[in-house]
Structure formats: C-alpha cells, structure tokens
Design an enzyme around this catalytic site. Structure first.
Site, PDB file in Angstrom:
ATOM      1  CD  GLU A 209      31.187  39.669  30.611  1.00 55.40           C
ATOM      2  OE1 GLU A 209      31.500  38.732  29.845  1.00 55.40           O
ATOM      3  OE2 GLU A 209      30.382  40.562  30.289  1.00 55.40           O
ATOM      4  CB  CYS A 243      36.807  32.988  29.337  1.00 60.04           C
ATOM      5  SG  CYS A 243      36.963  34.520  28.410  1.00 60.04           S
TER       6      CYS A 243
HETATM    7  P1  NAD Z   1      37.556  32.525  40.063  1.00 55.06           P
HETATM    8  O1  NAD Z   1      36.075  32.516  39.980  1.00 55.06           O
HETATM    9  O2  NAD Z   1      38.219  31.487  40.884  1.00 55.06           O
HETATM   10  O3  NAD Z   1      38.097  33.935  40.622  1.00 55.06           O
HETATM   11  C1  NAD Z   1      37.683  35.166  40.096  1.00 55.06           C
HETATM   12  C2  NAD Z   1      37.801  36.248  41.162  1.00 55.06           C
HETATM   13  O4  NAD Z   1      36.984  35.924  42.259  1.00 55.06           O
HETATM   14  C3  NAD Z   1      39.203  36.450  41.701  1.00 55.06           C
HETATM   15  O5  NAD Z   1      39.462  37.828  41.766  1.00 55.06           O
HETATM   16  C4  NAD Z   1      39.168  35.826  43.086  1.00 55.06           C
HETATM   17  O6  NAD Z   1      39.975  36.504  44.006  1.00 55.06           O
HETATM   18  C5  NAD Z   1      37.702  35.975  43.468  1.00 55.06           C
HETATM   19  N1  NAD Z   1      37.228  34.871  44.317  1.00 55.06           N
HETATM   20  C6  NAD Z   1      37.602  33.567  44.240  1.00 55.06           C
HETATM   21  N2  NAD Z   1      36.932  32.829  45.158  1.00 55.06           N
HETATM   22  C7  NAD Z   1      36.128  33.691  45.823  1.00 55.06           C
HETATM   23  C8  NAD Z   1      35.190  33.545  46.890  1.00 55.06           C
HETATM   24  N3  NAD Z   1      34.966  32.368  47.466  1.00 55.06           N
HETATM   25  N4  NAD Z   1      34.548  34.646  47.333  1.00 55.06           N
HETATM   26  C9  NAD Z   1      34.761  35.855  46.774  1.00 55.06           C
HETATM   27  N5  NAD Z   1      35.647  36.041  45.756  1.00 55.06           N
HETATM   28  C10 NAD Z   1      36.321  34.991  45.298  1.00 55.06           C
HETATM   29  O7  NAD Z   1      38.053  32.476  38.543  1.00 55.06           O
HETATM   30  P2  NAD Z   1      39.525  32.393  37.951  1.00 55.06           P
HETATM   31  O8  NAD Z   1      40.145  31.093  38.300  1.00 55.06           O
HETATM   32  O9  NAD Z   1      40.278  33.626  38.285  1.00 55.06           O
HETATM   33  O10 NAD Z   1      39.213  32.436  36.389  1.00 55.06           O
HETATM   34  C11 NAD Z   1      38.813  31.313  35.665  1.00 55.06           C
HETATM   35  C12 NAD Z   1      37.319  31.355  35.341  1.00 55.06           C
HETATM   36  O11 NAD Z   1      36.949  32.636  34.847  1.00 55.06           O
HETATM   37  C13 NAD Z   1      36.974  30.386  34.210  1.00 55.06           C
HETATM   38  O12 NAD Z   1      35.733  29.803  34.485  1.00 55.06           O
HETATM   39  C14 NAD Z   1      36.884  31.271  32.976  1.00 55.06           C
HETATM   40  O13 NAD Z   1      36.091  30.762  31.940  1.00 55.06           O
HETATM   41  C15 NAD Z   1      36.286  32.520  33.587  1.00 55.06           C
HETATM   42  N6  NAD Z   1      36.594  33.693  32.779  1.00 55.06           N
HETATM   43  C16 NAD Z   1      35.583  34.325  32.144  1.00 55.06           C
HETATM   44  C17 NAD Z   1      35.851  35.421  31.342  1.00 55.06           C
HETATM   45  C18 NAD Z   1      34.760  36.152  30.625  1.00 55.06           C
HETATM   46  O14 NAD Z   1      35.044  37.228  30.105  1.00 55.06           O
HETATM   47  N7  NAD Z   1      33.554  35.649  30.553  1.00 55.06           N
HETATM   48  C19 NAD Z   1      37.168  35.858  31.207  1.00 55.06           C
HETATM   49  C20 NAD Z   1      38.172  35.180  31.884  1.00 55.06           C
HETATM   50  C21 NAD Z   1      37.892  34.091  32.673  1.00 55.06           C
END
Ligand code: NAD
Length: 453
Positions: A209, A243
């Site tokens: 997602e 998002c």
């Molecule tokens: P992110 O990708 O930075 O982090 C998401 C998760 O991944 C966190 O739990 C984090 O701990 C983990 N993570 C981060 N870096 C990692 C790595 N290198 N290796 C393994 N795990 C890692 O995203 P965010 O900043 O928390 O959220 C923002 C993004 O999420 C935006 O792009 C937004 O559009 C998207 N989003 C999508 C939805 C949806 O339902 N489609 C909902 C909310 C947010």
C-alpha cells in the site's frame, strides 16, 4: 522477545487449528475493540503528543474506521468465511466444487506513521478475521503511539496470535529475513521496493500500500464552491500528510481565479492557525525541512508561514507552477497545494496517462463526457467524482493502489481475501464415472472428449 520465537509460536498456533473457528476469531476482534474503547483517552493523548492530532481527527479518521471494520466482521464473517459452492463443469460431473478460505499462517504487517492506529490495526483486523496470527510493526516516528499500541496489545494478547514489534529500520530489516506467510506493507514506494525485494528472496507474497502524487482536476463545468470546500478539507486534513490527499490541483484556466479565491476563503474560515487544534503538525524536523524546501517563495498565492519550534507549516497554495518545478518532482505529503492551469482536459489527461499511476485521482465536473474521459483514460488506485478522500471510508469496497502506488487491496471482504488462500476442492461422486479419460485411448474416446471439453 526474539522475533523468530514469536513467528514459530504463531505458525504452531495456526497449525493447531484454533483459528479455523470463526467464533475464536470474532472473540479476538471483540477483545481488541473493547481494549481500544476502554483506552480511548490514552489513544487520543498519545497521538496528540506525537503530532498534535485532535481527538476529533483521531476518532473520525482512525478509530471509527477500526470499529467499523471490526463490526463488519462481527456481522459478516460467518458468511464470508464459509466455503463457497461453485458450478461443476461437464467434464467433472457428477461432483461438487467448493472454494475454501484457508488462513495463510503468520503474517507481518508494517505500518506507516501518518495514521498510526488505523494503518496497522485495520490490516491486522482483516488478517485475524481470515484466521491468521500477526506480528505488527508500527512506524517508529510517532513514538508515543507506537509504545502505547505495543504496550496495550502485548499485555493483553498472547504473542502466538498478535504481537507488536517496536522499532525502526534495523528491527524491520531483521523481521524481513523471516519467511512469513505474507507481508502487508504500507509506506513509500522507495521502502516498498526494499520490502518487495526482501520478500521475493523468501518467496513471500506481499501486498504493498504505497503513495505517490494524486491529482485533483477541476473543470469549468464544476460547482466551484463545493470543489473549493472539499479540496481544502481533503488537502489540509492531517496537514496534508494523507496518502490519498490531493497532491496537486489542475484547474481549467477560465475558472482558476474564481476557484483560488474560494479556496482562500475556505482556508480563512477553517481556523488552521498555529495554536489551533483543528490542524496537526508536521511529524518531524526532517519532513518539516523537506516540505519547506518544496515551496518556491515567489509562487506563494496564500500561506507560506511556518514555525520550526512547533513544526507548524501554514496551509500553502502555490500558483504559476510548472510541471518541472521541484514541488512536482515528488509526493508532497504536507500542506502545500501547487496549482497548474490547463486549457484542454484531453491534453492534461494525456500527460497524466504517461505519469506513474497514482493512488488516488479526483475530478470535479458536471459534464458526463468529461467524467467518462477521466475514468477511461487514467489508471489509478481509487478516487472520487466531485469529492476527495472519502472513497477510502467504506468497508464494502476495495482500497489499494496500482503500479507505483501499490499492489493488492484490503478493507472488509477484500481484506479477508487479501489474507486468505482460496483453496479449490473437488469432491467427486463415487457412484458414476464415464471412463473416457482412462487408457487405452481410442478414436471414439477422442471424439467424445472433444465434444465434452
Ligand atoms: P516509509 O516507507 O518511510 O516507512 C514505512 C515503514 O517502513 C515504517 O514502519 C518504517 O519503519 C519502515 N521502514 C522505513 N525504512 C525502511 C527500510 N530501509 N527498511 C525496512 N523498513 C523500513 O513511509 P512513511 O514515511 O511512514 O509514510 C509515508 C508514505 O506512506 C507516503 O508515501 C504515503 O503516501 C504512504 N502511505 C500509503 C498509504 C496507503 O494506504 N497506500 C497510507 C499511508 C501512507
């Protein structure tokens, strides 16, 4: 607790067959609902402390959806989980076909920070409803909500059914080495790729997602007052850290000035000032700086003020924006709305159809042919006509992205399917069987089989 032990215990628990019983699954969901309800005050306080999200926002955009999802399954789970009878084709008669919904086993759910309760608990509810055990890894950025959810769940549920792993990148990297039965990830496309690669090396199926730049289009035929009201709300909800928020606005040039005036009016009426509890703060300094870096001071139509101490960024509308501007180069994920005028809807849709497929897309129009053109030409996860964001709030429809914005979907029955294996079972009659498929094969048998299959 080490992750491998939790994972093994979860696998064993699902193998034991306890989760096959829908009454057991509903019992877990009821306990989760009661736990959240009796701790609502703490849930509000933690997220307010993390980024000043109000109780109203937390209930409306998170807890109400969690309760709605649980209630959906309490009402519908027995019907959804039942094996489904299917028609038998001629070649298999006499016999009966059924599709069984098998739990997958132990699943990993990784959440994003912006709706910290909903984004981990909603998929967890779907996974439990489908008979799985899960390990949740909420985002570490809102640390208060992460600790609270971990404390509540780990103190009230046995780890062999539900367990919260706290932590950031190192902990998630450890978890990704485990051969889970499914990984459900919510976050950015960049980290989505890392998760996808790790999952592929263990042949683990994934639902991703993700995010991206979601457009909103306003044509000259639209009801501009409604468009201004709904776009302003959807864009600046959670300070643009949503998002499915409209990322940028495309407006037919003949109505640009009028629409901008109406958006400014809505902003003035909405009380989004620093100090207001109607408006949340940016999650951290890194994102605060990143968002400010996207604002070109020479293109500010309204807004633009910020306060580093409180991580406040005023709702900001930018005009005179071009497709090559920095603000159009990445998902904004903050309270900045770039506005680009257009003269031909066809041209603008053509351009969009060559861009990454967005998670959401919106059009405000009163012209059926414009709406049809928009729906036919653009591929996107989901969206609205004459509204924004609200397509997400209905457990009867799937929610998910496409292409760069994600793969797979969830919510309600679709969430149940996301965490189930569809196991086809054919029960053949013992009483009668034409022996056409068995050797020796003759010309006569070939003629029959051609007629039958
Ligand atoms: P992110 O990708 O930075 O982090 C998401 C998760 O991944 C966190 O739990 C984090 O701990 C983990 N993570 C981060 N870096 C990692 C790595 N290198 N290796 C393994 N795990 C890692 O995203 P965010 O900043 O928390 O959220 C923002 C993004 O999420 C935006 O792009 C937004 O559009 C998207 N989003 C999508 C939805 C949806 O339902 N489609 C909902 C909310 C947010």
């Amino acid at each position: 607790m080490d992750y491998i032990s939790v994972f093994n215990a979860q696998k064993e628990f699902v193998r034991s067959g306890r989760t096959s019983d829908t009454a057991f699954r509903k019992g877990i969901l009821i306990r989760l609902r009661d736990l959240l309800k009796s701790n609502e005050g703490k849930l509000y306080d933690a997220v307010y402390e993390d980024f000043r999200k109000s109780g109203f926002d937390t209930y409306a955009t998170e807890l109400s959806m969690i309760y709605g999802e649980i209630n959906f399954f309490l009402k519908n789970l027995d019907r959804i989980a039942r094996p489904r009878r299917c028609r038998t084709n001629l070649a298999n008669m006499p016999g009966k076909f059924r599709i069984h919904n098998d739990p997958l086993g132990s699943v990993l759910i990784i959440g994003a920070w912006n709706y910290p309760y909903q984004l981990t608990l909603l998929p967890a509810i779907d996974a439990i409803a489908a008979g799985n055990a899960c390990i949740l890894k909420p985002s570490e950025l809102p640390s208060g909500t992460m600790h609270l959810v971990a404390g509540l769940i780990n103190e009230n549920f046995a780890p062999d059914i539900l367990y919260v792993a706290e932590g950031g990148v190192p902990e998630t990297t450890e978890l990704l080495k485990i051969c889970f039965d499914k990984i459900f990830f919510t976050g950015s496309p960049k980290v989505g790729r890392i998760v996808y690669e790790a999952a592929a090396s263990n042949m683990v199926p994934v639902t991703l997602e993700l995010g991206g730049k979601s457009p909103v289009i306003v044509t000259a035929s639209a009801d501009l007052e409604t468009a201004a009201k709904r776009i302003t709300w959807g864009k600046f909800l959670n300070a643009g850290q949503t998002c499915v928020a409209p990322d940028y606005l495309l407006v037919e040039d003949s109505v640009e000035d009028e629409l901008l005036g109406l958006i400014r009016k809505r902003l003035d009426e909405s009380s989004y000032s620093d100090g207001s509890d109607n408006y949340v703060r940016i999650i951290n300094k890194k994102n605060f700086d990143r968002i400010l870096g996207l604002i070109d001071p020479g293109k500010i139509y309204c807004g633009g003020r910020s306060d580093e101490k409180t991580l406040y960024i005023e709702p900001t509308v930018m005009t005179g924006v071009g497709w090559d501007d920095k603000v159009m180069g990445e998902e904004i994920f903050g309270p900045v709305l770039p506005v680009i005028p257009f003269s031909s809807l066809e041209d603008v849709l053509d351009r969009m159809s060559h861009m990454e497929k967005p998670l959401s897309a919106y059009i405000f129009s009163n012209d059926k042919s414009e709406i049809k053109m928009f729906l036919d030409r653009i591929s996107f996860g989901g969206g609205c006509v004459n509204d924004v964001v609200m397509h997400l709030v209905n457990e009867n429809v799937p929610f998910g992205g496409v292409g760069n914005s994600g793969t797979g979907n969830y919510h309600g029955k679709y969430g149940f399917d996301c965490f189930s294996h569809k196991k086809t079972v054919f029960k053949k009659s013992l009483h009668f069987e034409p022996d056409m498929k068995y050797p020796p094969y003759t010309g006569g048998k070939l003629a029959w089989i051609k007629r039958l299959m």
